[in-house]
Design an enzyme around this catalytic site. Structure first.
Site, short mmCIF file in Angstrom:
data_model
loop_
_atom_site.label_atom_id
_atom_site.label_comp_id
_atom_site.label_asym_id
_atom_site.label_seq_id
_atom_site.Cartn_x
_atom_site.Cartn_y
_atom_site.Cartn_z
N HIS A 129 18.61 38.78 -60.68
CA HIS A 129 19.85 38.03 -60.96
C HIS A 129 20.36 37.44 -59.62
O HIS A 129 21.42 37.81 -59.12
CB HIS A 129 20.89 38.97 -61.57
N GLN B 278 24.03 36.03 -59.01
CA GLN B 278 25.05 37.07 -58.91
C GLN B 278 25.12 37.61 -57.48
O GLN B 278 26.20 37.81 -56.91
CB GLN B 278 24.69 38.23 -59.87
N ASP C 231 27.16 48.65 -62.81
CA ASP C 231 26.58 47.72 -63.79
C ASP C 231 26.48 48.50 -65.10
O ASP C 231 26.53 49.74 -65.10
CB ASP C 231 25.19 47.28 -63.29
N CYS D 9 29.31 43.76 -61.33
CA CYS D 9 28.93 42.38 -61.68
C CYS D 9 29.69 41.89 -62.90
O CYS D 9 29.77 40.67 -63.12
CB CYS D 9 27.42 42.30 -61.89
N ARG E 216 31.44 33.76 -58.11
CA ARG E 216 30.30 33.16 -58.82
C ARG E 216 30.40 31.64 -58.79
O ARG E 216 29.40 30.94 -58.66
CB ARG E 216 30.25 33.63 -60.29
N1 CP Z 1 27.63 39.06 -64.26
C1 CP Z 1 27.24 38.12 -65.14
O1 CP Z 1 26.14 37.55 -65.03
O2 CP Z 1 28.15 37.84 -66.10
P1 CP Z 1 27.86 37.00 -67.42
O3 CP Z 1 26.85 37.77 -68.22
O4 CP Z 1 29.18 36.87 -68.10
O5 CP Z 1 27.29 35.66 -67.04
#
Ligand code: CP
Length: 348
Positions: free
Chosen positions: A144, A147, A241, A282, A310
């Site tokens: 990811h 993020q 998470d 996150c 973000r």
């Molecule tokens: N942290 C994150 O990626 O959030 P979303 O799933 O809302 O995009």
């Protein structure tokens, strides 16, 4: 007469870079992204974001749901003077009536960059195979990266003055998720020490541990994968998470039994961390599972700053990856962005 296929494809014949994992970026490139993010954040604060994505568009493929990633990319494209297209499998033929290969070829001829959130790595890998524009992984169950850029910006903004990433240790509480994997690779790249703290069954796979260990040899960071919660006493950042992903609902009860209560981020657990430790998450957070509401709302929690960052990270990604002549920005490139921002600020 043969007309050129598109501005986007022509530009990218000169070279381009995809973002699958933060491991695709060297430490120097990560630091350049940090600088670009800081400049763009300041510009947004001053309500003066330069149109560095003007007349460009980002195709946003979402196989899975999202709040932050979708809204931040869409808003980033608008702020930078461009356009974002939200494309779910309900809206386009992705993988059904039309192959992912052909989808990538068509989107590449119309859009300047493709981002995708997928339920597995296959879609991202197939997009990259055929795309002639940069492809950004917006979570593919392995990594990811978008993020993680926001996370490091948040840490930099909140860490004590005089401290460097190299002086800090992060604890990731829980499962070897895509976020955990990306944090492990980025921390060890930056020189920040990293611990995954969770039950043995959910520890990071060996193939990725090996890559992080190689990063450690270069950066001087340390790495520990442990089930011992007391190890938070050595940590400056506690990261949370979800204990399960939307495709793991059938494992939910088993996972919750393995993780709760030992690996839940509570105010008591935060007290056991180093003085001044930050809580990152996150999001979305489940305050009945991996983190308590009082921990999430406490002064040391920067989870909502992290969410806001973000947007800054996506602005930097759109600028950086659609700038094929400047794949590895030099100081000159950074000055170019800085001057564009300063020129724009002077002109208003
Ligand atoms: N942290 C994150 O990626 O959030 P979303 O799933 O809302 O995009």
């Amino acid at each position: 007469m043969k007309l050129p296929s598109s501005t986007a494809t022509d530009l990218n014949k000169k070279g381009m870079k995809h973002l699958v994992s933060t491991q695709d970026l060297s430490k120097k490139e990560l630091e350049e992204m940090m600088e670009l993010m800081a400049m763009l954040k300041k510009a947004r604060r001053d309500d003066s974001v330069p149109h560095l994505f003007k007349d460009k568009s980002v195709a946003m493929i979402f196989e899975a749901g999202s709040t932050r990633t979708r809204v931040s990319f869409e808003t980033a494209a608008t702020l930078l003077g461009g356009h974002a297209l939200f494309l779910s499998p309900r809206d386009i033929h992705l993988g059904g009536k039309e192959s992912i290969d052909d989808t990538a070829r068509v989107l590449s001829r119309m859009c300047d960059i493709i981002m995708a959130r997928t339920n597995g790595p296959e879609t991202i890998d197939a997009l990259i195979k055929m795309s002639t524009v940069p492809v950004i992984n917006a979570l593919d169950t392995r990594y990811h990266p978008t993020q993680i850029l926001a996370d490091f910006l948040t840490i930099k903004e909140h860490m004590p003055e005089g401290k460097k990433f190299e002086d800090m240790t992060m604890a990731f509480m829980g499962d070897a998720t895509d976020v955990c994997r990306s944090l492990m690779l980025s921390c060890t790249r930056f020189g920040m020490s990293f611990k995954q703290i969770g039950p043995k069954k959910y520890h990071m796979e060996e193939e990725w541990v090996k890559i992080a260990e190689e990063n450690c040899l270069e950066s001087g960071a340390t790495l520990e994968i442990t089930d011992d919660v007391s190890r938070v006493s050595e940590c400056d950042i506690i990261y949370g998470d979800s204990f399960y992903w939307s495709t793991q609902l059938d494992e939910k009860e088993e996972r919750l039994a393995a993780f709760m209560p030992d690996y839940v981020i509570t105010t008591e657990l935060m007290k056991k961390a180093r003085s001044g430790a930050l809580l990152l998450h996150c999001l979305p957070a489940n305050d009945k599972e991996e983190v308590t509401r009082d921990a999430l709302e406490s002064d040391y929690s920067v989870a909502f700053d992290e969410a806001e960052n973000r947007l800054t990270a996506q602005m930097a990604i759109l600028v950086y990856f659609t700038n094929p002549y400047r794949i590895t920005p030099t100081q000159e490139t950074l000055d170019y962005h800085k001057n564009r921002i300063e020129d724009f600020l002077k002109s208003i």
